[in-house]
Design an enzyme around this catalytic site. Structure first.
Site, PDB file in Angstrom:
ATOM      1  N   LYS A  39      -3.359   8.208   3.688  1.00  0.00           N
ATOM      2  CA  LYS A  39      -4.611   8.131   4.202  1.00  0.00           C
ATOM      3  C   LYS A  39      -4.824   8.467   5.606  1.00  0.00           C
ATOM      4  O   LYS A  39      -5.859   8.522   6.246  1.00  0.00           O
ATOM      5  CB  LYS A  39      -4.983   6.438   3.900  1.00  0.00           C
ATOM      6  CG  LYS A  39      -5.343   6.273   2.402  1.00  0.00           C
ATOM      7  CD  LYS A  39      -6.389   7.197   1.913  1.00  0.00           C
ATOM      8  CE  LYS A  39      -6.903   6.410   0.594  1.00  0.00           C
ATOM      9  NZ  LYS A  39      -8.075   7.347   0.107  1.00  0.00           N
TER      10      LYS A  39
ATOM     11  N   TYR B 287       0.969  -1.078   0.416  1.00  0.00           N
ATOM     12  CA  TYR B 287      -0.042  -0.036  -0.107  1.00  0.00           C
ATOM     13  C   TYR B 287       1.056   1.272  -0.027  1.00  0.00           C
ATOM     14  O   TYR B 287       0.503   2.427  -0.429  1.00  0.00           O
ATOM     15  CB  TYR B 287      -0.914  -0.060   1.234  1.00  0.00           C
ATOM     16  CG  TYR B 287      -2.353   0.878   1.020  1.00  0.00           C
ATOM     17  CD1 TYR B 287      -3.230   0.622  -0.008  1.00  0.00           C
ATOM     18  CD2 TYR B 287      -2.203   1.957   1.992  1.00  0.00           C
ATOM     19  CE1 TYR B 287      -3.998   1.552  -0.238  1.00  0.00           C
ATOM     20  CE2 TYR B 287      -3.477   2.784   1.721  1.00  0.00           C
ATOM     21  CZ  TYR B 287      -4.205   2.596   0.448  1.00  0.00           C
ATOM     22  OH  TYR B 287      -5.447   3.524   0.247  1.00  0.00           O
TER      23      TYR B 287
HETATM   24  P1  NAD Z   1     -11.512   4.781  -9.129  1.00  0.00           P
HETATM   25  O1  NAD Z   1     -10.127   4.804  -9.874  1.00  0.00           O
HETATM   26  O2  NAD Z   1     -12.877   4.238  -9.621  1.00  0.00           O
HETATM   27  O3  NAD Z   1     -11.647   6.380  -8.359  1.00  0.00           O
HETATM   28  C1  NAD Z   1     -10.707   7.147  -8.034  1.00  0.00           C
HETATM   29  C2  NAD Z   1     -11.035   8.541  -8.755  1.00  0.00           C
HETATM   30  O4  NAD Z   1     -10.132   9.499  -8.518  1.00  0.00           O
HETATM   31  C3  NAD Z   1     -11.135   8.370 -10.222  1.00  0.00           C
HETATM   32  O5  NAD Z   1     -12.529   8.789 -10.800  1.00  0.00           O
HETATM   33  C4  NAD Z   1      -9.838   9.432 -10.785  1.00  0.00           C
HETATM   34  O6  NAD Z   1     -10.333   9.962 -11.854  1.00  0.00           O
HETATM   35  C5  NAD Z   1      -9.969  10.235  -9.488  1.00  0.00           C
HETATM   36  N1  NAD Z   1      -8.811  11.143  -9.548  1.00  0.00           N
HETATM   37  C6  NAD Z   1      -7.528  10.870  -9.802  1.00  0.00           C
HETATM   38  N2  NAD Z   1      -6.775  11.965  -9.684  1.00  0.00           N
HETATM   39  C7  NAD Z   1      -7.672  13.242  -9.751  1.00  0.00           C
HETATM   40  C8  NAD Z   1      -7.424  14.270  -9.669  1.00  0.00           C
HETATM   41  N3  NAD Z   1      -6.242  15.054  -9.884  1.00  0.00           N
HETATM   42  N4  NAD Z   1      -8.536  15.337  -9.642  1.00  0.00           N
HETATM   43  C9  NAD Z   1      -9.734  14.715  -9.658  1.00  0.00           C
HETATM   44  N5  NAD Z   1     -10.070  13.382  -9.620  1.00  0.00           N
HETATM   45  C10 NAD Z   1      -9.059  12.374  -9.685  1.00  0.00           C
HETATM   46  O7  NAD Z   1     -11.222   4.075  -7.776  1.00  0.00           O
HETATM   47  P2  NAD Z   1     -11.820   3.714  -6.407  1.00  0.00           P
HETATM   48  O8  NAD Z   1     -11.300   2.747  -5.757  1.00  0.00           O
HETATM   49  O9  NAD Z   1     -13.364   3.949  -6.553  1.00  0.00           O
HETATM   50  O10 NAD Z   1     -11.178   4.865  -5.337  1.00  0.00           O
HETATM   51  C11 NAD Z   1     -12.152   5.796  -4.668  1.00  0.00           C
HETATM   52  C12 NAD Z   1     -11.537   5.967  -3.514  1.00  0.00           C
HETATM   53  O11 NAD Z   1     -11.819   4.884  -2.649  1.00  0.00           O
HETATM   54  C13 NAD Z   1     -10.147   6.349  -3.392  1.00  0.00           C
HETATM   55  O12 NAD Z   1      -9.955   7.307  -2.194  1.00  0.00           O
HETATM   56  C14 NAD Z   1      -9.636   5.187  -2.731  1.00  0.00           C
HETATM   57  O13 NAD Z   1      -8.314   5.236  -2.236  1.00  0.00           O
HETATM   58  C15 NAD Z   1     -10.729   4.549  -1.924  1.00  0.00           C
HETATM   59  N6  NAD Z   1     -10.576   3.435  -1.545  1.00  0.00           N
HETATM   60  C16 NAD Z   1     -10.607   2.104  -2.438  1.00  0.00           C
HETATM   61  C17 NAD Z   1     -10.439   0.863  -2.213  1.00  0.00           C
HETATM   62  C18 NAD Z   1     -10.719  -0.230  -3.069  1.00  0.00           C
HETATM   63  O14 NAD Z   1     -10.319  -1.461  -2.784  1.00  0.00           O
HETATM   64  N7  NAD Z   1     -11.110   0.015  -4.220  1.00  0.00           N
HETATM   65  C19 NAD Z   1     -10.569   0.516  -0.741  1.00  0.00           C
HETATM   66  C20 NAD Z   1     -10.258   1.785   0.258  1.00  0.00           C
HETATM   67  C21 NAD Z   1     -10.423   2.901  -0.489  1.00  0.00           C
END
Ligand code: NAD
Length: 279
Positions: A187, A180
């Site tokens: 985070k 990670y």
């Molecule tokens: P995702 O790739 O679908 O979403 C991430 C989003 O961030 C995308 O839409 C991307 O375009 C956007 N992004 C990146 N750089 C950017 C910028 N400069 N300006 C505006 N937007 C920007 O993936 P996800 O998993 O849905 O991620 C969403 C959140 O959930 C994140 O904070 C991620 O860390 C968190 N999260 C994900 C998981 C997992 O297992 N997928 C687990 C815990 C937390």
């Protein structure tokens, strides 16, 4: 006689007999509420899951994707929901302000805001944290953490009835999770920010939450090395014996955006099938 915890399959069938499944839900009404959701990339995005569930509960929405290029994948989803989709790269000066202005022009005011975005340069993310570049670390912090504070500052004046801010975090904030990397400290800062924002915004009736989902396969997640192994480990060790679904994450988000959670603020809330409870 000693009591034993139900096995995963027994727990699942007990839940099913109560009419609860990972896909169906009891409802929290968001009827009449207006929300802005950042982070549409594709149909696997947590932002999309949150939008789908919030709309199902009655909310009016505006969503964002990162830029014009992302419209190709994100726009079919917003069209399907019948909501406006606005490109917004939070690194671009004035972009967040323009997003909030357009959302308020469309919705009139805001009741909840969901920050579901994160990013880190792959070179820095894949290496050791001690090897990460200062510039890469700073960009990851700006996009994934500080943008939540900026967003709150811009949205708060448009939330006259109070409301909720929600951001997405991960267990790697609490413990060093293999691969990670640099997102762990980012985070951790985000979860701390949630507590400070809760104190600062509470007197205005604004609540602030971090949702911590277990691993699910999304585009952002695929940037983390060995993510398949992380999911497999979660599936094996989770007390519920499975991974969480997009619907379950969306449902927790809807609850936190609804009046049903009116007594809650400043917390990190897990929706991870119990993974956080297992050493
Ligand atoms: P995702 O790739 O679908 O979403 C991430 C989003 O961030 C995308 O839409 C991307 O375009 C956007 N992004 C990146 N750089 C950017 C910028 N400069 N300006 C505006 N937007 C920007 O993936 P996800 O998993 O849905 O991620 C969403 C959140 O959930 C994140 O904070 C991620 O860390 C968190 N999260 C994900 C998981 C997992 O297992 N997928 C687990 C815990 C937390």
């Amino acid at each position: 006689m000693t009591a034993t915890a139900p096995t995963a399959s027994l727990a699942t069938s007990l839940a099913a007999s109560l009419g609860i499944s990972p896909e169906t839900s009891p409802t929290f009404s968001l009827s009449g509420k207006k929300g802005l959701i950042l982070g549409f990339a594709n149909e696997h995005s947590i932002a999309y899951g949150c939008a789908r569930e919030a709309q199902r509960q009655g909310a009016d929405l505006v969503a964002s994707c990162v830029n014009e290029k992302a419209l190709k994948w994100a726009q079919p989803l917003s069209q399907q929901l019948g909501i406006p989709l606005i490109p917004c790269d939070v690194e671009q000066p004035g972009a967040l302000q323009a997003l909030v202005d357009q959302a308020v022009a469309h919705l009139g005011h805001l009741d909840f805001v969901v920050h579901s975005i994160a990013w880190a340069p792959l070179d820095d993310l894949h290496g050791a944290v001690i090897d990460s570049s200062a510039s890469g670390f700073a960009r990851a912090m700006q996009i994934s953490c500080h943008s939540f504070a900026e967003l709150a500052k811009l949205c708060a004046p448009h939330m006259p009835h109070g409301g909720s801010f929600v951001t997405m975090t991960y267990l790697g904030a609490d413990a060093a999770v293999p691969h990670y990397g640099m997102m762990g400290p980012v985070k951790a800062a985000l979860e701390s920010l949630v507590r400070y924002m809760a104190v600062e915004l509470g007197p205005r009736g604004l609540r602030v939450h971090a949702v911590s989902p277990g691993p699910i396969l999304t585009r952002a997640a695929s940037g983390i090395a060995n993510f398949d192994a992380l999911m497999e480990q979660a599936r094996r060790t989770a007390p519920l014996g499975r991974l969480v679904t997009l619907e379950e994450i969306g449902r927790l988000n809807a609850f936190l955006c609804s009046d049903a959670s009116s007594g809650m603020t400043g917390q990190t809330i897990y929706v991870d099938a119990g993974c956080h409870a297992v050493a």
